[in-house]
Design an enzyme around this catalytic site. Structure first.
Site, PDB file in Angstrom:
ATOM      1  N   GLU A 163       0.832  -1.212   0.000  1.00  0.00           N
ATOM      2  CA  GLU A 163       0.000   0.000   0.000  1.00  0.00           C
ATOM      3  C   GLU A 163       0.865   1.261   0.000  1.00  0.00           C
ATOM      4  O   GLU A 163       0.540   2.259  -0.644  1.00  0.00           O
ATOM      5  CB  GLU A 163      -0.905   0.007   1.240  1.00  0.00           C
ATOM      6  N   SER A 211      19.066   4.286  -2.004  1.00  0.00           N
ATOM      7  CA  SER A 211      17.970   3.330  -1.955  1.00  0.00           C
ATOM      8  C   SER A 211      17.899   2.611  -3.301  1.00  0.00           C
ATOM      9  O   SER A 211      18.822   2.715  -4.104  1.00  0.00           O
ATOM     10  CB  SER A 211      16.700   4.119  -1.653  1.00  0.00           C
ATOM     11  N   LEU A 212      16.816   1.915  -3.572  1.00  0.00           N
ATOM     12  CA  LEU A 212      16.714   1.156  -4.818  1.00  0.00           C
ATOM     13  C   LEU A 212      15.371   1.385  -5.483  1.00  0.00           C
ATOM     14  O   LEU A 212      14.347   1.468  -4.814  1.00  0.00           O
ATOM     15  CB  LEU A 212      16.820  -0.350  -4.531  1.00  0.00           C
ATOM     16  N   GLU A 261      21.455 -10.761  -5.534  1.00  0.00           N
ATOM     17  CA  GLU A 261      21.566 -10.989  -4.087  1.00  0.00           C
ATOM     18  C   GLU A 261      20.172 -11.022  -3.480  1.00  0.00           C
ATOM     19  O   GLU A 261      19.265 -10.368  -3.986  1.00  0.00           O
ATOM     20  CB  GLU A 261      22.350  -9.832  -3.443  1.00  0.00           C
ATOM     21  N   LYS A 301      17.225  -9.828  -1.356  1.00  0.00           N
ATOM     22  CA  LYS A 301      16.886  -8.542  -0.760  1.00  0.00           C
ATOM     23  C   LYS A 301      16.406  -8.817   0.651  1.00  0.00           C
ATOM     24  O   LYS A 301      15.272  -9.223   0.874  1.00  0.00           O
ATOM     25  CB  LYS A 301      15.812  -7.830  -1.570  1.00  0.00           C
ATOM     26  N   ASP A 334      15.104  -8.419   4.328  1.00  0.00           N
ATOM     27  CA  ASP A 334      14.100  -7.504   4.840  1.00  0.00           C
ATOM     28  C   ASP A 334      14.465  -7.095   6.257  1.00  0.00           C
ATOM     29  O   ASP A 334      13.992  -7.656   7.231  1.00  0.00           O
ATOM     30  CB  ASP A 334      12.724  -8.188   4.801  1.00  0.00           C
ATOM     31  N   ARG A 363      20.770   3.965   8.520  1.00  0.00           N
ATOM     32  CA  ARG A 363      20.777   4.794   7.334  1.00  0.00           C
ATOM     33  C   ARG A 363      20.212   6.187   7.608  1.00  0.00           C
ATOM     34  O   ARG A 363      20.660   7.165   7.033  1.00  0.00           O
ATOM     35  CB  ARG A 363      19.959   4.123   6.236  1.00  0.00           C
ATOM     36  N   TYR A 416      24.147  -9.355   7.412  1.00  0.00           N
ATOM     37  CA  TYR A 416      25.002  -9.657   6.259  1.00  0.00           C
ATOM     38  C   TYR A 416      25.446  -8.330   5.657  1.00  0.00           C
ATOM     39  O   TYR A 416      24.682  -7.363   5.672  1.00  0.00           O
ATOM     40  CB  TYR A 416      24.206 -10.404   5.175  1.00  0.00           C
ATOM     41  N   LYS A 421      22.411  -6.268  -9.353  1.00  0.00           N
ATOM     42  CA  LYS A 421      23.427  -5.215  -9.429  1.00  0.00           C
ATOM     43  C   LYS A 421      24.342  -5.463 -10.617  1.00  0.00           C
ATOM     44  O   LYS A 421      24.755  -6.602 -10.853  1.00  0.00           O
ATOM     45  CB  LYS A 421      24.287  -5.226  -8.156  1.00  0.00           C
ATOM     46  N   LYS A 424      11.196  -7.329  -7.025  1.00  0.00           N
ATOM     47  CA  LYS A 424      10.409  -7.777  -5.876  1.00  0.00           C
ATOM     48  C   LYS A 424       9.706  -9.113  -6.113  1.00  0.00           C
ATOM     49  O   LYS A 424       9.282  -9.397  -7.226  1.00  0.00           O
ATOM     50  CB  LYS A 424       9.323  -6.730  -5.554  1.00  0.00           C
ATOM     51  N   CYS A 427     -15.662 -20.974  27.936  1.00  0.00           N
ATOM     52  CA  CYS A 427     -14.733 -21.718  27.092  1.00  0.00           C
ATOM     53  C   CYS A 427     -15.513 -22.423  25.980  1.00  0.00           C
ATOM     54  O   CYS A 427     -16.495 -23.111  26.257  1.00  0.00           O
ATOM     55  CB  CYS A 427     -13.972 -22.738  27.931  1.00  0.00           C
ATOM     56  N   CYS A 441     -15.353 -26.492  26.813  1.00  0.00           N
ATOM     57  CA  CYS A 441     -15.977 -27.130  27.976  1.00  0.00           C
ATOM     58  C   CYS A 441     -17.137 -26.321  28.556  1.00  0.00           C
ATOM     59  O   CYS A 441     -17.847 -26.790  29.440  1.00  0.00           O
ATOM     60  CB  CYS A 441     -14.943 -27.420  29.048  1.00  0.00           C
ATOM     61  N   CYS A 477      -9.265 -20.339  30.102  1.00  0.00           N
ATOM     62  CA  CYS A 477     -10.219 -21.301  30.607  1.00  0.00           C
ATOM     63  C   CYS A 477      -9.508 -21.936  31.800  1.00  0.00           C
ATOM     64  O   CYS A 477      -8.434 -22.512  31.654  1.00  0.00           O
ATOM     65  CB  CYS A 477     -10.518 -22.366  29.551  1.00  0.00           C
ATOM     66  N   CYS A 501     -10.897 -29.401  31.361  1.00  0.00           N
ATOM     67  CA  CYS A 501     -11.281 -29.099  29.971  1.00  0.00           C
ATOM     68  C   CYS A 501     -10.523 -30.046  29.030  1.00  0.00           C
ATOM     69  O   CYS A 501      -9.289 -30.073  29.033  1.00  0.00           O
ATOM     70  CB  CYS A 501     -10.944 -27.638  29.669  1.00  0.00           C
TER      71      CYS A 501
HETATM   72  S1  IVH Z   1      22.079  -2.546  -2.142  1.00  0.00           S
HETATM   73  C1  IVH Z   1      22.401   1.607  -3.599  1.00  0.00           C
HETATM   74  N1  IVH Z   1      21.760  -5.041  -1.489  1.00  0.00           N
HETATM   75  O1  IVH Z   1      16.909  -2.846   0.391  1.00  0.00           O
HETATM   76  C2  IVH Z   1      22.238   0.179  -3.324  1.00  0.00           C
HETATM   77  N2  IVH Z   1      20.271  -3.436  -0.570  1.00  0.00           N
HETATM   78  O2  IVH Z   1      14.953  -1.210  -1.100  1.00  0.00           O
HETATM   79  C3  IVH Z   1      21.150  -0.061  -2.348  1.00  0.00           C
HETATM   80  N3  IVH Z   1      18.626  -4.363   0.958  1.00  0.00           N
HETATM   81  O3  IVH Z   1      17.945   0.272   1.504  1.00  0.00           O
HETATM   82  C4  IVH Z   1      21.449  -1.086  -1.411  1.00  0.00           C
HETATM   83  N4  IVH Z   1      19.282  -6.450   0.796  1.00  0.00           N
HETATM   84  O4  IVH Z   1      18.274  -1.697   3.097  1.00  0.00           O
HETATM   85  C5  IVH Z   1      21.308  -3.774  -1.350  1.00  0.00           C
HETATM   86  N5  IVH Z   1      21.607  -7.275  -0.993  1.00  0.00           N
HETATM   87  C6  IVH Z   1      21.164  -6.038  -0.839  1.00  0.00           C
HETATM   88  C7  IVH Z   1      20.085  -5.719   0.010  1.00  0.00           C
HETATM   89  C8  IVH Z   1      19.653  -4.396   0.116  1.00  0.00           C
HETATM   90  C9  IVH Z   1      18.427  -5.628   1.367  1.00  0.00           C
HETATM   91  C10 IVH Z   1      17.805  -3.240   1.406  1.00  0.00           C
HETATM   92  C11 IVH Z   1      18.588  -2.020   1.764  1.00  0.00           C
HETATM   93  C12 IVH Z   1      18.057  -0.953   0.863  1.00  0.00           C
HETATM   94  C13 IVH Z   1      16.716  -1.469   0.501  1.00  0.00           C
HETATM   95  C14 IVH Z   1      16.253  -0.860  -0.801  1.00  0.00           C
END
Ligand code: IVH
Length: 673
Positions: A36, A83-84, A115, A117, A119, A138, A229, A295, A319, A413, A416, A431, A436
């Site tokens: 969202e 960010s990405l 790689e 991603k 969370d 960050r 990592y 990347k 994603k 409950c 029972c 309960c 029970c």
């Molecule tokens: S590279 C400029 N590598 O995803 C490159 N980010 O949505 C950006 N994240 O802020 C970061 N795994 O917190 C990179 N293998 C990975 C990642 C990763 C998780 C997170 C990271 C970034 C967010 C972007």
């Protein structure tokens, strides 16, 4: 739409998104799903693309993350922490590839690194001459929060690099970026501990990881199994690898943990194939991932391509389909657990989440339903994460229909029919009828699991109960071979094996037996404390509430639950039967410590970083002198030993008037006493 109306919409979007950013990054309490949120941001982007003249530097599209919290010292990053951009399907991914190929022909022949991603929460680690000197979140991308003390508690974080002899010599100054997160199993274990001690259940691993890292008291961070990592080098003074693939190898050689799942892809088709494989295997991964980060392998090319807004052109987040969906809440059911705790669950209009059909989801507890104002007939947001039971995040209020019904927890409950009770300061409803049937089965299941009765699963327990052979846990020890043979599915060998494993369970420790009894709120740790103070179950049964409350780590509520449990007639009968059956372990008295005991009768809590003692040293020092060590400050604490960066424990001690000592004063106290 008129320009004025569009502009008003833009303003509103910005305000809303900023508020969600704040909730997510600062409070760690998001109120909408990531999907969202992405939708709102995309709407804002669409307007800004049409009217670039309306873009302001403070628009949420122009920055990553949120302002650093004033709780922490600020750290300016050596380079922007970017960010990405996102790709939600293969078409998006290919469009990205085309876009950057047109900007630079070299991309067409380029290789990529894919790689996971992760969370979690992004952090930047600074190493000076090989020493870990600072770590930061960050924050807004330029300025983050100083969480060095908390990061130090992460066991995998190398405090010095190279971590092993023979590793490469690192640059004099090295800034690496990584992600802090929970392994699924550790997050589940944390929640299990929380629920055993009657405390709140954490909803999402990501926000809990963020909350854990952004604690003012590092001992809280240390008490939870956070991991991390690394994946990028942000800045370095000295020579570093020219490709991303070599960077990952290099970081590993220095002693950093990196995601073992990362792969080198010779072209975009390889990336697409890897994605499909990962998506299918996503649940089996030990941690939560929300996609794949693609990347460009050639870092020179990556840098040449530059940045749009806060997203580097040379990489993208591809994603996975959302594991959060909305569906209709058809009804609310109630389960009865082994300690009699009633848990509500959602009966949902069946919905597919990441390849699995979901019909039920947990609603945690009744307070949760009330707090979130979840009503029957609402559309609700549901999340499934790996093998964790799906859970309801909350209602979609904008879609509430007139007929949606408020829910009232049951007064009796559902199994029972006996009245339910609540306990002060706890969210759970119980309960309390020990007879029970649902509770009995759950209780026996827990009992056999803790005592390691091999071969006795849920199904057999239910069978035994239904046949009237097992009405409480003690009945297990009077089962005969003939009893078992009378059940469906039992032949000689199976019956003999089960009898043998029940026999073996007779001699488990007192610690195990206390935990196995399933007394509400008494988990593994408390069972240990009880078995250290009392020699057998008779001694506990005779103990007063005050006596038990005096044990460090056991509060007055649980102490009362324990004495109540031992006072109940049905439980007394079970204990009598256990004793008669010879299931009566005794604990060994603790060895009396040798040497003078100046701290006898005193309880200490240690917080912050001490000048020469490690936590363990301090603990050993105190215990060797007869003192007791506790994890949290209460009115029973005699002294709080304070080091640098002490946090909430110090506040608590001040509030309760508990005296504080520094390391020197602690040593002096040992000499004086
Ligand atoms: S590279 C400029 N590598 O995803 C490159 N980010 O949505 C950006 N994240 O802020 C970061 N795994 O917190 C990179 N293998 C990975 C990642 C990763 C998780 C997170 C990271 C970034 C967010 C972007």
């Amino acid at each position: 739409m008129t320009d004025a109306a569009l502009k008003a919409q833009l303003e509103e979007l910005r305000t809303t998104i900023n508020e969600h950013n704040y909730r997510y990054h600062v409070l760690d309490q998001p109120s909408i799903s990531d999907a969202e949120y992405d939708k709102l941001l995309n709407q804002l982007r669409a307007i800004e693309t049409e009217h670039p003249e309306w873009i302001t530097p403070d628009s949420p599209t122009q920055r990553a993350g949120a302002e650093p919290s004033p709780k922490f010292a600020k750290v300016t990053h050596p380079a922007p922490i970017l960010s990405l951009g996102n790709a939600f399907d293969e078409a998006d991914l290919r469009a990205w590839f085309e876009r950057i190929s047109r900007l630079d022909e070299r991309v067409r022949k380029a290789s990529f690194v894919a790689e996971p991603k992760l969370d979690g929460l992004s952090v930047v680690l600074h190493y000076k001459d090989g020493l870990f000197v600072q770590g930061a979140t960050r924050g807004n991308g330029d300025v983050g929060e100083d969480v060095t003390a908390n990061l130090r508690t992460l066991r995998k974080l190398p405090l010095r690099i190279p971590a092993a002899a023979g590793g490469p010599k690192p640059p004099a100054d090295l800034f690496v970026r990584g992600e802090v997160f929970f392994f699924k199993k550790d997050f589940e274990a944390l929640n299990k501990r929380q629920s055993e001690s009657g405390e709140r259940i954490y909803q999402t691993a990501r926000n809990t990881a963020a909350g854990t890292l952004r604690q003012l008291d590092p001992s809280i961070t240390a008490s939870r199994a956070l991991t991390f990592y690394v994946y990028n080098i942000i800045a370095a003074e000295g020579k570093i690898p020219a490709t991303q693939w070599e960077t990952l190898q290099y970081l590993q050689d220095l002693g950093f943990p990196t995601a073992p799942e990362s792969v080198l892809c010779k072209d975009l088709e390889d990336v697409v194939a890897a994605y499909k494989q990962w998506e299918a295997g996503r649940d089996a991964l030990p941690y939560e991932v929300d996609g794949m980060v693609v990347k460009l392998n050639d870092i020179g090319l990556y840098n040449d391509l530059g940045v749009v807004g806060k997203d580097p052109r040379g990489s993208i987040a591809y994603k996975f389909p959302a594991l959060e969906v909305t569906t209709m809440l058809q009804d609310i059911g109630v389960n009865v657990g082994r300690t009699g705790v009633l848990t509500p669950y959602a009966m949902l209009e069946p919905v597919e989440i990441g390849g699995v059909i979901v019909k039920q989801a947990t609603l945690h507890n009744f307070d949760f339903i009330a707090e979130k104002d979840i009503r029957i007939g609402d559309r609700v947001l549901v999340k499934r994460a790996g093998d964790v039971i799906p859970y309801v995040i909350g209602p979609v209020l904008t879609e509430r229909k007139k007929g949606a019904r408020k829910y009232k927890p049951p007064a009796v409950c559902p199994v029972c029919g006996q009245p339910v009770e609540t306990v002060e300061d706890e969210v759970a409803w119980y309960c309390v009828n020990a007879a029970c049937p649902e509770q009995i089965v759950r209780n026996v299941e827990h009992f056999v699991a803790v005592l390691d009765v091999v071969g006795m699963g849920e199904k057999i327990v239910a069978q035994l109960n239904a046949a009237g052979l097992v009405k409480d846990v003690a009945d297990l020890f009077s089962l005969t071979r003939e009893d078992l043979l009378s059940l469906e599915g039992f032949a000689d060998k199976k019956a003999d094996n089960l009898i043998a494993s029940i026999e073996a369970a007779r001699t488990r420790s007192l610690h195990q037996l206390i935990f196995a009894l399933g007394i509400r709120g008494v988990g593994w740790v408390m069972a240990s404390a009880l078995s250290a103070k009392y020699r057998d179950l008779d001694e506990i049964a005779k103990a007063s509430t005050q006596d038990i409350d005096d044990i460090e780590g056991i509060g007055p509520n649980i102490a009362e639950t324990i004495t109540d449990w031992f006072a109940q007639a049905s439980n007394k009968a079970v204990l009598k039967k256990l004793k008669k059956a010879g299931v009566w372990p005794r604990s060994e008295p603790r060895k009396a410590p040798s040497g003078p005991q100046p701290f006898a009768g005193l309880t200490f809590v240690v917080t912050g970083t001490l000048p020469t003692f490690s936590r363990k040293d301090a603990g050993d020092f105190i215990e060797a002198r007869g003192g007791k060590l506790a994890g949290s400050v209460s009115k029973k604490t005699s002294y709080l030993v304070v080091g640098e960066d002490a946090g909430s424990k110090l506040d608590k001690a001040r509030e309760l008037g508990v005296p504080t000592l520094d390391e020197d004063a602690l040593k002096q106290l040992a000499d004086q006493a």
